[in-house]
Design a protein around this motif. Structure first.
Motif, short mmCIF file in Angstrom:
data_model
loop_
_atom_site.label_atom_id
_atom_site.label_comp_id
_atom_site.label_asym_id
_atom_site.label_seq_id
_atom_site.Cartn_x
_atom_site.Cartn_y
_atom_site.Cartn_z
N GLU A 97 0.83 -1.19 -0.15
CA GLU A 97 0.00 0.11 0.20
C GLU A 97 0.94 1.36 -0.19
OE1 GLU A 97 -2.60 0.29 3.27
OE2 GLU A 97 -3.71 1.96 2.25
N GLY A 98 0.38 2.23 -0.91
CA GLY A 98 1.07 3.46 -0.71
C GLY A 98 2.36 3.37 -1.82
N ASP A 99 2.68 2.48 -2.28
CA ASP A 99 3.85 2.23 -3.27
C ASP A 99 3.53 2.07 -4.56
OD1 ASP A 99 6.32 2.15 -4.34
OD2 ASP A 99 7.23 1.40 -2.64
N LEU A 100 4.06 2.80 -5.88
CA LEU A 100 3.61 2.33 -6.82
C LEU A 100 4.83 1.72 -7.91
CD1 LEU A 100 1.81 5.55 -7.64
CD2 LEU A 100 0.66 3.73 -6.86
N HIS A 101 5.70 1.49 -7.37
CA HIS A 101 6.88 0.97 -8.00
C HIS A 101 6.62 -0.51 -8.39
CE1 HIS A 101 9.47 4.18 -6.31
NE2 HIS A 101 10.05 4.27 -7.36
N ASP A 102 6.63 -0.94 -9.70
CA ASP A 102 6.28 -2.04 -10.00
C ASP A 102 7.11 -3.17 -10.68
OD1 ASP A 102 6.08 -0.91 -12.36
OD2 ASP A 102 4.20 -1.38 -12.93
N ASP A 125 0.24 -0.80 -4.90
CA ASP A 125 -0.84 -0.08 -3.96
C ASP A 125 -1.76 -1.06 -3.31
OD1 ASP A 125 -1.84 1.82 -2.42
OD2 ASP A 125 -2.46 3.23 -4.17
N LEU A 149 9.91 1.95 -1.27
CA LEU A 149 10.29 3.39 -0.63
C LEU A 149 10.20 3.10 0.96
CD1 LEU A 149 7.47 5.27 -2.05
CD2 LEU A 149 10.01 5.81 -2.65
N THR A 151 9.43 4.74 3.10
CA THR A 151 8.02 5.34 3.67
C THR A 151 6.93 4.09 3.47
OG1 THR A 151 7.55 6.32 1.82
CG2 THR A 151 8.08 7.97 3.70
N THR A 152 7.05 3.22 2.89
CA THR A 152 6.03 2.14 2.47
C THR A 152 6.41 0.99 2.99
OG1 THR A 152 6.70 1.85 0.17
CG2 THR A 152 4.95 3.38 0.52
N ASN A 155 4.67 -0.82 5.84
CA ASN A 155 3.35 -1.61 5.40
C ASN A 155 3.43 -3.32 5.27
OD1 ASN A 155 1.88 0.68 5.36
ND2 ASN A 155 1.97 1.06 3.49
N MET B 144 9.65 12.58 2.43
CA MET B 144 8.57 12.31 1.16
C MET B 144 7.26 13.06 1.40
SD MET B 144 9.25 10.16 -1.15
CE MET B 144 8.06 9.21 -1.78
N SER B 165 -0.46 8.70 -3.08
CA SER B 165 -0.84 7.18 -2.62
C SER B 165 -0.48 7.87 -1.03
CB SER B 165 0.20 6.38 -3.06
OG SER B 165 1.42 6.79 -2.39
N SER B 166 -0.93 6.87 -0.24
CA SER B 166 -0.64 6.81 1.21
C SER B 166 0.50 7.03 1.49
CB SER B 166 -1.42 5.95 1.94
OG SER B 166 -0.77 4.61 1.66
N GLY B 167 1.54 6.31 0.61
CA GLY B 167 3.05 6.37 0.71
C GLY B 167 3.70 7.67 0.18
N TYR B 168 3.09 8.64 -0.24
CA TYR B 168 3.37 9.98 -0.59
C TYR B 168 3.75 9.96 -2.40
CZ TYR B 168 2.43 11.59 4.04
OH TYR B 168 1.70 11.95 5.04
N MET B 169 3.59 8.91 -2.83
CA MET B 169 3.87 8.74 -4.43
C MET B 169 2.79 9.41 -5.14
SD MET B 169 5.53 5.16 -5.09
CE MET B 169 6.37 5.42 -6.74
N ILE B 173 2.48 7.12 -11.95
CA ILE B 173 3.67 6.77 -11.42
C ILE B 173 4.85 7.57 -11.92
CG2 ILE B 173 3.90 4.73 -12.47
CD1 ILE B 173 5.93 3.74 -10.09
#
Ligand code: B12
Ligand code: FES
Lengths: 211, 734
Positions: A97-102, A125, A149, A151-152, A155, B144, B165-169, B173
């Motif tokens: 959740e919160g991360d979009l790197h895929d 996410d 990240l 920050t993520t 999670n 972030m 996003s909740s992770g500040y992204m 993307i």
């Protein structure tokens, strides 16, 4: 059997067309689809994975080989269903959740498939409850989480805690990875395995389910 | 004042080299060709799916992030979500090669927007009267959470549809957020990304690992240097041999060429402009542009032929068409075009892919008409005296030959040439079209036709496909032609708020001053002195030309092009010498040499025959006239515009000569006002660039017509203020 060996070799060279033709030919010759899969396609991918891990080849070679594998599997699939072939395991995978790197997650998924797993990709996410719901629905063996990240990555902990709350923690093997993740972080949050790259992720997963 | 700006005009481009580096695919990979094929298959589609948009806002970094609250400009730029969606789809279908490539291409496109952003930022800073002291990025410079501030302060959620996003992204993307600390010093502009400040040591795009470079010089001597960052040229020059770099490492002169013997050194866009495919394959590269990614063995050796370098480069932020792809990967399908700049002396022809906007190759040749006269006036005369048809055939055949050579070289059929865009001065366009030149030769100097042209290519080049369009930029007057309009379009001068000045330092000395509301043009007879003409020991920019000078305590240090034995003085050298002579009191501000130099001239160097090369009193008079023409032209334009020199925001110097010029020295002799000091910027061949932009986007013709219509010509010779300014500008003083 020579043709199976050839499939593996063409796959390693990434020749999708040859692989497709040979798989078809092998089926026509009446060879067991399971054997084509395991000793031809998956064997080829295993060799590629090993070479990648030992830095003998780079990502592009792996991609090309995996594409050839996929071409072969597409032809093989209906037959595998007919004979009731079971994958060595089921994996749900996603970016937390919160991360979009895929990209990292996608590569891990690709290698897991090459190792004979059925891979259910949940995308990016992905909320903790979705990881668990899908793992339950799909009767998964492994939950794979990716985070890029700082920050993520925390999670990942949420998913594990939630599993514990629902008394499901021991039902699943949990693997984590991504650039900021390391062995000690994985231990800290109570994951089962961490690996630094996609090839070793596939090997580790295989060892884990066969144990 | 509006403090949020949305940016929609971008020139996204795919840098193949970066894409391949990112997926770690190098030419020695056994699957290189396969990946390359896939790359070419998808390339075109990628540009279509790329939806660039950006936003900048002047705002605050709240206290808590840095030591105190700071003012900053937030910049968000995105390419939208279509490419990432396609990548995901390909992965799920098992086409991992495409999935991975598309993602890397998307990153390349995203990063390519940086150049446009920096240019916009530059202009916004001028408008907002701000400087930039530092560039910050999350999460190493700021946490972030700043991305939430960025979204809020730019209002990009509403204006561009970005989400967090909740992770500040950001979503999509493929979005980058950068934050620039402002300062009150308008001239400060530290906005570039610097890998050295980034802690991500594993980044595949990073350029800072210390490497070992083995160097074999022309005497077969071997040395090893180590380099951590910077270019190969810097590493070599600071640690071992000298290597010529007359253009100061801008990748223009081509003199710093080196040959790679072992190891892989990426091919830069400048390399592609300057070397042929064979040379590239043999390992030739420009040291000044080279940023090695691995250990290398190189050979120092440079070609010695006495060639004048022809200007085909252009520098301003970015823009289409970038060079990216080396020709041997080009297929025989697709649509191509030619961008052409017709100069009085040289012709430049650029082959460009219309689908990608990528410049495939550039060809240059001398204008065959020049044997009938070096400057436009003699050409006009010859044309009137019966050479009209001959000139027309000559130029068409010159251009056709250049185009054929490029097509052959890159294995492209003439049938695939769909568009040709041309810029050139008014006389050259007249000669090309076969128009009568009578009106150009006498007062009041009226062109036969000055408007833009959009005709079938077959009219000029019968062998082109029937679908080929030919576009010619409009001109402004007999003296200010389509080449200048083309340059104005390339520089966007008539579209922006800041007041800018473009000076083309050739024989005709065209100048344009203004912004989107008002544009003044004129041309000033600078004469050939800047090109070494009419100077006793003058010469063009050839090896051995004295181009730099430094005089201190009566001892004169000179530098020649390529470090060869001195053969003469080129335009830059003349200006530098004049500046040094005034600075040291060897010449007074009226331009009179001290008594003991007055007769014989000031001794500069001995040529290989042992003869003294001097700068004579007569030479100084020549340069005095030339620089006075330029300066007075500037002054009269400013006066007519109703502004002073310090109200000009940016000054572009175009033309081949401008490249090597030390602006500070030009200011010392009064060629430019001192107020221009920080604002002068070299732009090279802006006319060719404008032609390339028109080629890729014919709609620019509308803009060109508007620009030409907006331009108001000031006839200097008729302006009484000019004579006065001219006399005043004669003095050698700031
Ligand atoms: C490519 C990239 C991007 C791309 C996105 C590409 C995509 N579709 O995913 C773009 C350019 C858009 C991007 C943007 C940003 N990014 Co980014 N990005 C990267 C980069 C350079 C590479 C990631 C990648 O794809 N690697 C290739 C894959 C194959 O490697 P991988 O992901 O590590 O995966 C491998 C292993 O980790 C492992 N693995 C991965 N997952 C899993 C899971 C399991 C279960 C297992 C076992 C193993 C495993 O196997 C994989 C294959 O071998 C990294 C730096 C880095 N070196 O990691 C930064 C990085 C992740 N990004 C970062 C940041 C900060 C950003 C931005 C916020 C920058 C900014 N200021 O704008 C933005 C955010 C954009 C937004 N929308 O808000 C930081 C994160 C820092 C941190 N510690 O939190 C990094 C680390 C770079 C850095 N040091 O600055 N980014
Ligand atoms: S110094 Fe590299 S090209 Fe001029």
């Amino acid at each position: 059997m020579a043709i199976i060996q050839e499939i593996s070799e063409y796959l390693q060279k990434g020749r999708a067309k040859n692989v497709k033709a040979l798989v078809q030919q092998a089926l026509d010759e009446g060879i067991d689809p399971k054997e084509i899969l395991n000793k031809g396609l998956l064997n080829g991918m295993m060799i590629i994975g090993g070479k990648f891990k030992r830095n003998e080849i780079f990502v592009p070679e792996v991609l090309v080989a995996a594409r050839a594998m996929n071409a072969g599997i597409t032809i093989l699939k209906p037959k595998l269903v007919e004979v009731g072939n079971e994958p060595i395991g089921r994996v749900v995978i996603g970016t937390v959740e919160g991360d979009l790197h895929d990209i990292g997650k996608n590569l891990v998924g690709m290698m897991l498939q090459g190792a004979g797993f059925e891979v259910i990709d949940l995308g990016v996410d992905v909320k903790p409850e979705v990881f668990i719901e899908k793992a339950e629905d799909e009767n998964a063996d492994i939950i794979c989480m990716s985070a890029l990240l700082t920050t993520t990555m925390t999670n990942m902990q949420n998913v594990i805690d939630m599993l514990k709350d629902q008394n499901l923690r021991n039902k699943y093997i949990i693997m984590v990875g991504g650039a900021p993740v390391n062995e000690s972080f994985a231990q800290e949050i109570g994951a089962d395995y961490y690996t630094p790259d996609a090839a070793s992720a596939a090997e580790t997963a295989k060892d884990a389910v066969l144990k | 004042m509006e403090h949020i700006k949305i940016i929609r005009e971008f020139h996204p481009r795919i840098e193949k080299e970066m894409v391949f580096r990112q997926i770690q695919c190098f030419p020695d990979s056994p699957v290189y060709e396969e990946i390359e094929d896939t790359f070419h298959d998808i390339e075109k589609n990628m540009l279509e799916l790329c939806e660039p948009a950006g936003i900048m806002a002047l705002g605050k970094i709240p206290a808590g992030y840095l030591q105190q609250e700071r003012e900053a400009i937030y910049v968000l730029v995105t390419i939208g979500s279509k490419l990432s969606a396609l990548s995901t789809k390909k992965f799920s279908e098992g086409d991992y090669v495409q999935g991975m490539l598309i993602d890397a291409v998307a990153d390349s496109l995203l990063f390519s927007l940086e150049a446009d952003i920096i240019r916009e930022l530059r202009h916004i800073c001028l408008a907002w009267k701000k400087g930039i002291s530092q560039r910050l990025e999350a999460p190493h410079d700021l946490s972030m959470h700043i991305q939430a501030e960025a979204l809020r302060q730019t209002n990009a959620g509403k204006l561009l549809g970005l989400k967090l996003s909740s992770g500040y992204m950001f979503q999509p993307i493929k979005t980058i957020c950068s934050i620039y600390l402002t300062s009150d010093n308008e001239h400060q502009f530290k906005a570039q990304h610097d890998c050295r400040n980034c802690p991500n040591a594993e980044c595949l795009l990073r350029h800072v690992e210390p490497l070992k470079i083995r160097i074999i010089n022309d005497k077969e001597k071997e040395t090893v240097v180590s380099m951590a960052d910077g270019t190969l040229l810097e590493a070599i020059q600071t640690q071992t041999d000298t290597i010529p770099s007359p253009c100061g490492g801008q990748g223009i002169c081509g003199k710093c060429r080196i040959q790679v013997l072992e190891g892989y050194l990426p091919i830069t866009s400048k390399d592609q402009e300057l070397f042929t495919d064979n040379e590239l394959a043999d390992g030739w590269r420009l040291a000044c542009r080279a940023v090695p990614g691995e250990d290398l063995t190189i050979r120092l050796k440079w070609r010695n032929e006495a060639e004048i370098s022809i200007q085909t480069n252009f520098c301003k932020g970015s823009g289409i068409p970038p060079s990216g792809i080396s020709s041997n990967q080009m297929k025989q399908s697709g649509q191509y075009g030619f961008a052409i700049d017709i100069g009085t002396t040289t012709l430049a022809v650029q082959l460009i892919s219309l689908e990608t906007g990528i410049c495939i190759d550039t060809g240059t040749r001398l204008n065959s008409q020049r044997i009938h006269g070096a400057d436009v006036i003699t050409r006009i005369q010859a044309s009137i005296n019966g050479k009209c048809k001959e000139f027309m055939e000559q130029i068409r055949s010159d251009l056709w030959q250049s185009m054929e050579i490029l097509c052959k070289k890159h294995n492209i059929s003439i049938k695939n040439i769909r568009r040709i865009a041309i810029a050139g001065n008014t006389v050259m366009i007249h000669l090309l079209m076969g128009y009568p030149c009578d009106g150009l030769g006498k007062v009041p100097f009226t062109p036969y036709r000055i408007n833009s042209l959009q005709i079938s290519g077959r009219k000029l080049f019968p062998e082109t496909d029937y679908r080929t369009d030919l576009l010619i930029y409009p001109g402004i007057s007999a003296f200010v032609g389509a080449d200048i309009v083309s340059g104005l379009c390339a520089l966007h001068m008539a579209e922006e708020e800041p007041i800018q000045l473009l000076i083309d330092l050739g024989t005709n000395g065209e100048m344009v001053l203004g912004n989107k509301n008002k544009l003044l043009v004129s041309s000033t007879a600078a004469g050939p002195a800047f090109e070494g003409g009419n100077i006793t020991r003058g010469t063009g920019s050839v090896p051995g030309a004295i181009s730099k000078a430094h005089l201190e305590n009566r001892s004169l240090d000179i530098q020649t092009i390529q470090g060869h034995a001195p053969v003469g003085i080129c335009g830059t050298g003349v200006i530098e010498l004049a500046a040094e002579l005034v600075r040291n009191g060897e010449m007074d501000e009226t331009g009179r040499l001290k008594d003991h130099w007055f007769e014989s001239g000031f001794p500069v160097a001995l040529d290989p025959q042992g003869e003294q090369i001097c700068l004579t009193q007569k030479d100084i008079r020549e340069i005095q006239l030339a620089k006075a023409a330029v300066r007075s032209g500037i002054e009269v334009l400013l006066a007519n515009y109703g502004i002073t020199a310090d109200q000009v925001d940016l000054v572009y110097v175009a033309g081949g000569f401008g490249y090597q010029l030390d602006y500070e020295k030009a200011i010392v002799i009064g060629m430019f006002p001192a107020a221009f000091s920080e604002k002068l910027q070299t732009v090279g061949n802006s006319s060719l660039r404008g032609a390339a932009e028109l080629l890729c986007n014919p709609k620019i013709m509308r803009k060109a017509a508007k620009t030409a219509a907006l331009a108001e010509e000031i006839n200097l010779s008729a302006d009484p203020a000019f004579q006065e300014a001219y006399m005043e500008a004669m003095f050698f003083e700031e």
